[in-house]
Design a protein around this motif. Structure first.
Motif, PDB file in Angstrom:
ATOM      1  N   MET A   1      48.008 -81.626  -2.311  1.00  0.00           N
ATOM      2  CA  MET A   1      48.833 -82.219  -1.611  1.00  0.00           C
ATOM      3  C   MET A   1      50.290 -81.664  -1.246  1.00  0.00           C
ATOM      4  O   MET A   1      50.606 -81.518  -2.071  1.00  0.00           O
ATOM      5  N   ILE A   2      50.498 -82.011  -0.318  1.00  0.00           N
ATOM      6  CA  ILE A   2      52.159 -81.673   0.113  1.00  0.00           C
ATOM      7  C   ILE A   2      52.656 -83.212   0.897  1.00  0.00           C
ATOM      8  O   ILE A   2      51.772 -83.322   1.337  1.00  0.00           O
ATOM      9  N   GLY A   3      53.707 -83.183   0.158  1.00  0.00           N
ATOM     10  CA  GLY A   3      55.058 -84.524   1.161  1.00  0.00           C
ATOM     11  C   GLY A   3      55.309 -83.806   1.949  1.00  0.00           C
ATOM     12  O   GLY A   3      55.623 -82.439   2.780  1.00  0.00           O
ATOM     13  N   LEU A   4      55.660 -84.485   3.469  1.00  0.00           N
ATOM     14  CA  LEU A   4      56.038 -84.181   4.459  1.00  0.00           C
ATOM     15  C   LEU A   4      56.679 -85.371   5.380  1.00  0.00           C
ATOM     16  O   LEU A   4      56.308 -86.692   5.104  1.00  0.00           O
ATOM     17  N   VAL A   5      57.770 -84.962   5.272  1.00  0.00           N
ATOM     18  CA  VAL A   5      58.649 -86.060   5.866  1.00  0.00           C
ATOM     19  C   VAL A   5      58.609 -85.951   7.394  1.00  0.00           C
ATOM     20  O   VAL A   5      59.382 -85.021   7.969  1.00  0.00           O
ATOM     21  N   LEU A   6      58.342 -86.880   8.161  1.00  0.00           N
ATOM     22  CA  LEU A   6      58.850 -86.970   9.730  1.00  0.00           C
ATOM     23  C   LEU A   6      60.259 -87.366  10.363  1.00  0.00           C
ATOM     24  O   LEU A   6      60.342 -88.813  10.267  1.00  0.00           O
ATOM     25  N   SER A   7      60.258 -86.369  10.809  1.00  0.00           N
ATOM     26  CA  SER A   7      62.126 -86.544  10.738  1.00  0.00           C
ATOM     27  C   SER A   7      62.142 -86.369  12.209  1.00  0.00           C
ATOM     28  O   SER A   7      61.820 -85.010  12.300  1.00  0.00           O
ATOM     29  N   GLY A   8      63.417 -86.309  12.907  1.00  0.00           N
ATOM     30  CA  GLY A   8      63.788 -85.296  13.690  1.00  0.00           C
ATOM     31  C   GLY A   8      63.448 -85.401  15.493  1.00  0.00           C
ATOM     32  O   GLY A   8      63.159 -84.483  15.744  1.00  0.00           O
ATOM     33  N   GLY A   9      62.560 -86.688  15.573  1.00  0.00           N
ATOM     34  CA  GLY A   9      62.289 -86.896  16.698  1.00  0.00           C
ATOM     35  C   GLY A   9      62.478 -87.495  18.045  1.00  0.00           C
ATOM     36  O   GLY A   9      63.746 -86.189  17.826  1.00  0.00           O
ATOM     37  N   ARG A  10      62.480 -88.066  18.875  1.00  0.00           N
ATOM     38  CA  ARG A  10      63.418 -87.811  20.109  1.00  0.00           C
ATOM     39  C   ARG A  10      64.197 -88.678  19.891  1.00  0.00           C
ATOM     40  O   ARG A  10      65.565 -89.329  20.117  1.00  0.00           O
ATOM     41  N   SER A  11      63.664 -89.805  18.917  1.00  0.00           N
ATOM     42  CA  SER A  11      65.218 -90.971  18.845  1.00  0.00           C
ATOM     43  C   SER A  11      65.375 -92.175  20.112  1.00  0.00           C
ATOM     44  O   SER A  11      66.564 -91.625  19.535  1.00  0.00           O
ATOM     45  N   MET A  12      65.226 -91.917  20.608  1.00  0.00           N
ATOM     46  CA  MET A  12      65.376 -92.710  21.618  1.00  0.00           C
ATOM     47  C   MET A  12      65.580 -94.148  21.629  1.00  0.00           C
ATOM     48  O   MET A  12      67.010 -94.303  21.913  1.00  0.00           O
ATOM     49  N   ARG A  13      65.275 -94.414  20.789  1.00  0.00           N
ATOM     50  CA  ARG A  13      65.785 -96.191  20.716  1.00  0.00           C
ATOM     51  C   ARG A  13      66.756 -95.701  19.959  1.00  0.00           C
ATOM     52  O   ARG A  13      68.152 -96.503  20.199  1.00  0.00           O
ATOM     53  N   THR A  85      48.697 -77.166  11.481  1.00  0.00           N
ATOM     54  CA  THR A  85      48.375 -75.817  12.011  1.00  0.00           C
ATOM     55  C   THR A  85      49.122 -75.122  10.852  1.00  0.00           C
ATOM     56  O   THR A  85      48.224 -73.692  11.326  1.00  0.00           O
ATOM     57  N   GLN A  86      50.304 -75.377  10.096  1.00  0.00           N
ATOM     58  CA  GLN A  86      50.366 -74.590   9.572  1.00  0.00           C
ATOM     59  C   GLN A  86      50.255 -73.436   7.744  1.00  0.00           C
ATOM     60  O   GLN A  86      50.092 -73.157   7.854  1.00  0.00           O
ATOM     61  N   ASN A  87      49.821 -75.418   8.120  1.00  0.00           N
ATOM     62  CA  ASN A  87      48.467 -76.117   6.264  1.00  0.00           C
ATOM     63  C   ASN A  87      47.994 -76.390   6.333  1.00  0.00           C
ATOM     64  O   ASN A  87      47.653 -78.109   5.788  1.00  0.00           O
ATOM     65  N   PRO A  88      46.501 -75.685   7.043  1.00  0.00           N
ATOM     66  CA  PRO A  88      45.204 -76.382   7.218  1.00  0.00           C
ATOM     67  C   PRO A  88      43.965 -76.892   6.221  1.00  0.00           C
ATOM     68  O   PRO A  88      43.241 -77.475   6.589  1.00  0.00           O
ATOM     69  N   GLU A  89      44.307 -76.443   5.393  1.00  0.00           N
ATOM     70  CA  GLU A  89      43.714 -76.897   4.393  1.00  0.00           C
ATOM     71  C   GLU A  89      43.879 -77.921   3.270  1.00  0.00           C
ATOM     72  O   GLU A  89      43.688 -78.762   3.015  1.00  0.00           O
ATOM     73  N   GLU A  90      45.584 -78.399   3.591  1.00  0.00           N
ATOM     74  CA  GLU A  90      46.510 -79.405   2.686  1.00  0.00           C
ATOM     75  C   GLU A  90      46.054 -80.629   3.343  1.00  0.00           C
ATOM     76  O   GLU A  90      46.154 -80.977   4.647  1.00  0.00           O
ATOM     77  N   ASP A  91      45.829 -81.679   2.081  1.00  0.00           N
ATOM     78  CA  ASP A  91      46.434 -82.825   2.515  1.00  0.00           C
ATOM     79  C   ASP A  91      47.715 -83.224   3.074  1.00  0.00           C
ATOM     80  O   ASP A  91      48.767 -82.528   2.091  1.00  0.00           O
ATOM     81  N   PHE A  92      48.215 -84.247   3.323  1.00  0.00           N
ATOM     82  CA  PHE A  92      49.488 -84.665   3.590  1.00  0.00           C
ATOM     83  C   PHE A  92      50.022 -86.241   2.850  1.00  0.00           C
ATOM     84  O   PHE A  92      49.310 -86.890   3.782  1.00  0.00           O
ATOM     85  N   LEU A  93      50.469 -86.237   2.252  1.00  0.00           N
ATOM     86  CA  LEU A  93      51.279 -87.328   2.282  1.00  0.00           C
ATOM     87  C   LEU A  93      52.419 -87.817   2.678  1.00  0.00           C
ATOM     88  O   LEU A  93      53.572 -87.135   3.297  1.00  0.00           O
ATOM     89  N   VAL A  94      52.308 -88.262   3.988  1.00  0.00           N
ATOM     90  CA  VAL A  94      53.558 -88.348   4.758  1.00  0.00           C
ATOM     91  C   VAL A  94      54.598 -89.654   4.866  1.00  0.00           C
ATOM     92  O   VAL A  94      53.951 -90.601   4.556  1.00  0.00           O
ATOM     93  N   GLY A 130      49.668-105.424  10.195  1.00  0.00           N
ATOM     94  CA  GLY A 130      48.559-104.266  11.246  1.00  0.00           C
ATOM     95  C   GLY A 130      48.203-103.412  10.237  1.00  0.00           C
ATOM     96  O   GLY A 130      49.620-103.727   8.899  1.00  0.00           O
ATOM     97  N   ASP A 131      48.369-102.078  10.641  1.00  0.00           N
ATOM     98  CA  ASP A 131      48.757-100.845   9.574  1.00  0.00           C
ATOM     99  C   ASP A 131      49.901-100.250   9.973  1.00  0.00           C
ATOM    100  O   ASP A 131      50.794-100.182  10.850  1.00  0.00           O
ATOM    101  N   GLU A 132      49.731 -99.684   9.127  1.00  0.00           N
ATOM    102  CA  GLU A 132      51.495 -98.672   8.070  1.00  0.00           C
ATOM    103  C   GLU A 132      51.366 -97.404   8.260  1.00  0.00           C
ATOM    104  O   GLU A 132      50.808 -96.936   7.304  1.00  0.00           O
ATOM    105  N   PRO A 133      50.905 -96.743   9.472  1.00  0.00           N
ATOM    106  CA  PRO A 133      50.634 -94.976   9.386  1.00  0.00           C
ATOM    107  C   PRO A 133      51.216 -94.400   8.387  1.00  0.00           C
ATOM    108  O   PRO A 133      51.378 -93.346   8.879  1.00  0.00           O
ATOM    109  N   LEU A 134      52.822 -94.710   8.479  1.00  0.00           N
ATOM    110  CA  LEU A 134      53.935 -94.109   8.649  1.00  0.00           C
ATOM    111  C   LEU A 134      54.579 -93.448   7.367  1.00  0.00           C
ATOM    112  O   LEU A 134      55.258 -93.228   6.854  1.00  0.00           O
ATOM    113  N   CYS A 135      53.833 -94.227   6.338  1.00  0.00           N
ATOM    114  CA  CYS A 135      53.656 -94.197   4.725  1.00  0.00           C
ATOM    115  C   CYS A 135      52.022 -93.929   4.596  1.00  0.00           C
ATOM    116  O   CYS A 135      51.490 -94.948   3.917  1.00  0.00           O
ATOM    117  N   SER A 136      51.317 -92.946   4.224  1.00  0.00           N
ATOM    118  CA  SER A 136      50.169 -92.552   4.174  1.00  0.00           C
ATOM    119  C   SER A 136      50.064 -91.481   4.041  1.00  0.00           C
ATOM    120  O   SER A 136      50.229 -90.527   3.624  1.00  0.00           O
TER     121      SER A 136
END
Length: 194
Positions: A1-13, A85-94, A130-136
Motif C-alpha cells: 500500500m502507498i500513502g497518498l496526500v491530496l494536495s495542490g488542488g484548485r483551492s478556490m474557496r 495510473t502511475q501505480n495501477p497495482e497499488e492500494d492507496f491510503l488517501v 455522512g461519509d469521510e472519503p478524504l481519509c480512506s
C-alpha cells in the motif's frame, strides 16, 4: 500500500494552494506526508499541474504526482486516478492535506481494518453527517474499475460520491468525539477557528 496526500488542488474557496500553506512552520502537504510516513515507507503527493514547480522546491520530484488533465474529472478523484495510473497495482491510503487535525490513531485503525477484513474495495469512516472519503483506503482493483468506467463514458460526472456508490465499501462508524478530526480547512473562516 502507498500513502497518498491530496494536495495542490484548485483551492478556490481558500484562495491559495492549501498544500503550500504553513502550519507550525511546515507546509500542509508536509504535515500530512509525515503522518502517513510514520506508517508507509512510500508516500506520494498529488499536486495541481499549475503549482507543480512550487512543490518541486519543497519535495523530491519522485514523490510528486502531477494531475493528469487528460482524465477529465475534477477534485480529489483526479488526484487519486492520476496516482493510480502511475501505480495501477497499488492500494492507496488517501488523506487530504487540509485534514490538519487528523490523528495517527485513526489512520492506524483504518490500516488495521484493511489488514484484518480483506476483500473490500474501499475502507472509509462514516458518521451521522455522512461519509469521510478524504481519509480512506482505495484498492488498486477498485480504482482500475472506476478508471475503466470513466474510459467507457468520459462525459460521466465522476466524483468521489459516484465512485463510492460503485464500490464494495467497508464503512467504519466514527465516534462523535472523533468527528472533529475530519474538519476540512477549506476556507479562511474555518482556518481562523484552528
Amino acid at each position: 500500500m502507498i500513502g497518498l496526500v491530496l494536495s495542490g488542488g484548485r483551492s478556490m474557496r481558500m484562495g491559495a494552494d492549501k498544500g503550500l500553506l504553513l502550519h507550525d512552520g511546515n507546509a500542509w502537504a508536509e504535515v500530512a506526508r509525515k503522518k502517513l510516513n510514520a506508517i508507509f515507507p512510500v508516500v506520494l503527493i498529488s499536486v495541481n499541474a499549475d503549482h507543480y514547480e512550487r512543490y518541486q522546491a519543497l519535495f523530491e520530484e519522485k514523490i510528486l504526482v502531477k494531475d493528469h488533465y487528460e482524465i477529465a474529472v475534477q477534485g480529489p478523484l483526479l488526484g487519486i486516478l492520476s496516482a493510480h495510473t502511475q501505480n495501477p497495482e497499488e492500494d492507496f491510503l488517501v488523506i487530504a492535506c487540509d485534514l490538519l487535525m487528523m490523528e495517527s490513531l485513526l489512520i492506524e485503525k483504518l490500516v488495521n481494518l484493511y489488514s484484518h477484513q480483506p476483500g473490500y474495495e474501499a475502507y472509509i469512516f462514516t458518521h451521522e453527517q455522512g461519509d469521510e472519503p478524504l481519509c480512506s483506503i482505495y484498492t488498486g482493483k477498485a480504482l482500475s474499475r472506476i478508471y475503466q468506467l470513466y474510459q467507457q463514458n468520459p462525459n460521466l460526472k465522476n466524483g468521489l460520491k459516484y465512485m463510492l456508490n460503485q464500490l464494495d465499501v467497508l464503512k467504519i462508524p466514527l465516534e462523535e468525539s472523533k468527528v472533529k478530526y475530519f474538519t476540512n480547512f477549506n476556507d479562511q473562516e474555518t482556518l481562523n477557528n484552528l
